[in-house]
Enzyme design. Sequence first.
Site, PDB file in Angstrom:
ATOM      1  N   PHE A 191      46.625  36.256  42.625  1.00  0.00           N
ATOM      2  CA  PHE A 191      46.640  37.624  42.090  1.00  0.00           C
ATOM      3  C   PHE A 191      47.234  38.591  43.133  1.00  0.00           C
ATOM      4  O   PHE A 191      46.959  38.449  44.330  1.00  0.00           O
ATOM      5  CB  PHE A 191      45.213  38.057  41.719  1.00  0.00           C
ATOM      6  CG  PHE A 191      45.163  39.375  41.022  1.00  0.00           C
ATOM      7  CD1 PHE A 191      45.502  39.478  39.684  1.00  0.00           C
ATOM      8  CD2 PHE A 191      44.824  40.528  41.703  1.00  0.00           C
ATOM      9  CE1 PHE A 191      45.486  40.704  39.031  1.00  0.00           C
ATOM     10  CE2 PHE A 191      44.807  41.754  41.061  1.00  0.00           C
ATOM     11  CZ  PHE A 191      45.133  41.840  39.721  1.00  0.00           C
ATOM     12  N   ASP A 235      37.951  34.157  45.262  1.00  0.00           N
ATOM     13  CA  ASP A 235      37.969  35.296  44.338  1.00  0.00           C
ATOM     14  C   ASP A 235      37.497  34.761  42.984  1.00  0.00           C
ATOM     15  O   ASP A 235      38.159  33.918  42.370  1.00  0.00           O
ATOM     16  CB  ASP A 235      39.395  35.860  44.252  1.00  0.00           C
ATOM     17  CG  ASP A 235      39.469  37.105  43.375  1.00  0.00           C
ATOM     18  OD1 ASP A 235      38.590  37.283  42.507  1.00  0.00           O
ATOM     19  OD2 ASP A 235      40.421  37.888  43.546  1.00  0.00           O
ATOM     20  N   TYR A 279      34.061  43.771  35.732  1.00  0.00           N
ATOM     21  CA  TYR A 279      34.529  44.448  34.497  1.00  0.00           C
ATOM     22  C   TYR A 279      35.228  43.524  33.510  1.00  0.00           C
ATOM     23  O   TYR A 279      35.691  43.968  32.481  1.00  0.00           O
ATOM     24  CB  TYR A 279      35.419  45.656  34.823  1.00  0.00           C
ATOM     25  CG  TYR A 279      36.492  45.420  35.871  1.00  0.00           C
ATOM     26  CD1 TYR A 279      37.603  44.637  35.600  1.00  0.00           C
ATOM     27  CD2 TYR A 279      36.385  46.005  37.133  1.00  0.00           C
ATOM     28  CE1 TYR A 279      38.572  44.440  36.558  1.00  0.00           C
ATOM     29  CE2 TYR A 279      37.358  45.809  38.101  1.00  0.00           C
ATOM     30  CZ  TYR A 279      38.456  45.021  37.803  1.00  0.00           C
ATOM     31  OH  TYR A 279      39.414  44.820  38.755  1.00  0.00           O
ATOM     32  N   LYS A 280      35.315  42.229  33.836  1.00  0.00           N
ATOM     33  CA  LYS A 280      35.955  41.294  32.900  1.00  0.00           C
ATOM     34  C   LYS A 280      34.861  40.614  32.065  1.00  0.00           C
ATOM     35  O   LYS A 280      34.321  41.209  31.152  1.00  0.00           O
ATOM     36  CB  LYS A 280      36.790  40.269  33.669  1.00  0.00           C
ATOM     37  CG  LYS A 280      37.893  40.892  34.522  1.00  0.00           C
ATOM     38  CD  LYS A 280      38.642  39.816  35.266  1.00  0.00           C
ATOM     39  CE  LYS A 280      39.612  40.403  36.285  1.00  0.00           C
ATOM     40  NZ  LYS A 280      40.715  41.150  35.689  1.00  0.00           N
ATOM     41  N   ARG A 312      48.781  36.688  27.760  1.00  0.00           N
ATOM     42  CA  ARG A 312      47.443  36.112  27.983  1.00  0.00           C
ATOM     43  C   ARG A 312      46.548  36.404  26.787  1.00  0.00           C
ATOM     44  O   ARG A 312      46.389  37.554  26.391  1.00  0.00           O
ATOM     45  CB  ARG A 312      46.808  36.714  29.240  1.00  0.00           C
ATOM     46  CG  ARG A 312      47.507  36.377  30.519  1.00  0.00           C
ATOM     47  CD  ARG A 312      46.679  36.787  31.718  1.00  0.00           C
ATOM     48  NE  ARG A 312      46.162  38.151  31.637  1.00  0.00           N
ATOM     49  CZ  ARG A 312      45.386  38.709  32.549  1.00  0.00           C
ATOM     50  NH1 ARG A 312      44.992  38.009  33.591  1.00  0.00           N
ATOM     51  NH2 ARG A 312      44.971  39.950  32.422  1.00  0.00           N
TER      52      ARG A 312
HETATM   53  C1  LIG Z   1      41.763  37.755  40.447  1.00  0.00           C
HETATM   54  C2  LIG Z   1      41.647  39.232  40.662  1.00  0.00           C
HETATM   55  N1  LIG Z   1      41.344  39.705  41.885  1.00  0.00           N
HETATM   56  C3  LIG Z   1      41.243  41.030  42.121  1.00  0.00           C
HETATM   57  C4  LIG Z   1      41.460  41.945  41.120  1.00  0.00           C
HETATM   58  C5  LIG Z   1      41.457  43.411  41.433  1.00  0.00           C
HETATM   59  O1  LIG Z   1      40.220  43.857  41.714  1.00  0.00           O
HETATM   60  P1  LIG Z   1      39.891  45.397  42.060  1.00  0.00           P
HETATM   61  O2  LIG Z   1      40.826  46.240  41.271  1.00  0.00           O
HETATM   62  O3  LIG Z   1      38.457  45.524  41.642  1.00  0.00           O
HETATM   63  O4  LIG Z   1      40.053  45.593  43.510  1.00  0.00           O
HETATM   64  C6  LIG Z   1      41.746  41.501  39.825  1.00  0.00           C
HETATM   65  C7  LIG Z   1      41.941  42.478  38.741  1.00  0.00           C
HETATM   66  O5  LIG Z   1      42.214  42.176  37.618  1.00  0.00           O
HETATM   67  C8  LIG Z   1      41.855  40.111  39.596  1.00  0.00           C
HETATM   68  O6  LIG Z   1      42.171  39.640  38.392  1.00  0.00           O
END
Ligand SMILES: Cc1ncc(COP(=O)(O)O)c(C=O)c1O
Length: 438
Positions: free
Chosen positions: A135, A212, A237-238, A386
């Site tokens: 990501f 992560d 939030y997912k 997706r």
């Molecule tokens: C795998 C992954 N890591 C990190 C994040 C971003 O996290 P944040 O915006 O809370 O820092 C996301 C956001 O969709 C994500 O999918």
Amino acid sequence: MGGYASFVTTTDSGIDRARALDADDPLARFRERFAPTEPGLVYLDGNSLGRPTKAARERIRTIGDVWASDLVRGWDRWLDMPLRVGDLLAAGVLGARPAEVAVTDSTTVNLYRLAVAALEARAGRRAIAIARPEFPTDRYVVEGLARERDLEIRWLDADPVDGPTAADLEPVLDSNLASVVLSHVNYRSAAIADAPAITNLAREAGALVLWDLSHSAGSVPVELEGWGVDLAVGCTYKYLNGGPGAPAYLYVRRELQDELRPPIQGWFAQREQFEMGPRFERADRIRGWLTGTPGILGLTGAQAGIEVVAEAGIAAIRAKGVALTEYAIELFDAWLAPLGCTLGSPRDSDRRGAHVAIRHADGRRLTSERVARGVIVDFREPDVMRFGLSPLTTSFEEVHRGVAALAAAVRPSPAPRPDGRATRRGIGSRAARCRRPG
Ligand SMILES: Cc1ncc(COP(=O)(O)O)c(C=O)c1O
């Protein structure tokens, strides 16, 4: 497969079968726990932002009342919320022990903090590893750290659909590798990494893995203690339905909590916070990893979402996640593969999280057209649509309607028949090749 077994015994792709699967769904009752959306909306983007629980809406309203009546006295009940919600998440979702998880800050900030702590704990080592299909925020944080500390980045050339695997890690392991940053479920392909194997392999080489969990917590089983995981972060939030901007979490294995040092020494991590002492003395256990004042509205949403996930149970959630994605792939094979779309997720359900990636060169346009017509999916560069299938909120009928709508857009007419049988120019026909730009 529990209550979802029937779908593998038939190849009927009509909507009646989707409705029958919904009627048999042991988790269907949980849809009632979420705030309703506009009638007819097909929401397949819970892997980006989960739907709100009714409890979150109610409790956030109540917080407004408590704020108005209690004013600053409200902190008597709010102060420990990052730790209380962390323990709830640890026990109900992450397979972690008490005082190993705090719900706080954003995933990005937590990732940075734990990565710094890992690098400092392995200070003689000058390399950090990350997968290329990782990501963006994870890659950017690693690149920033490498620049700041003059480290070598070792990129894992993982397969974009099936990777990364433990075998991808082997070439980058040596005595100079300090840390590895990886997602448990990949944000684009939904591929599940073998967290216990990768963690062990890295540990044998003396490196710390930072996981992560943003796309896995609340969708697939996570056993941080059982897998021997050292460090992890993720968002709420997912699949945890915490709400837009709800705080993320961090996990530090109990045995490492003293050895590792947090790079931000905030007053919420101070042993006697309200003595306002002259020097920082870090509080014990995960409290020592807090930073500053927590956002109570966001935490309230996160708590409500985590409670519902914990109540439903990860085993039941996983069983439905597998059934939903298998069903989506079956419809993909029947309707979309013949149109030239390709599958961007692993076919083996053991290796796939709760979304399905469908690839098409015209994916951006197809996604925005679907969204405009009330089928909400999302697009990830360069060509991935997706389909996020949230086991607590997504119905089989939504999957059917979402895939059918995409098939109709790739080849505008005729649409798949509701009874699932092929139309005259239908399934498998050469004339049905998808349109590609240029
Ligand atoms: C795998 C992954 N890591 C990190 C994040 C971003 O996290 P944040 O915006 O809370 O820092 C996301 C956001 O969709 C994500 O999918």
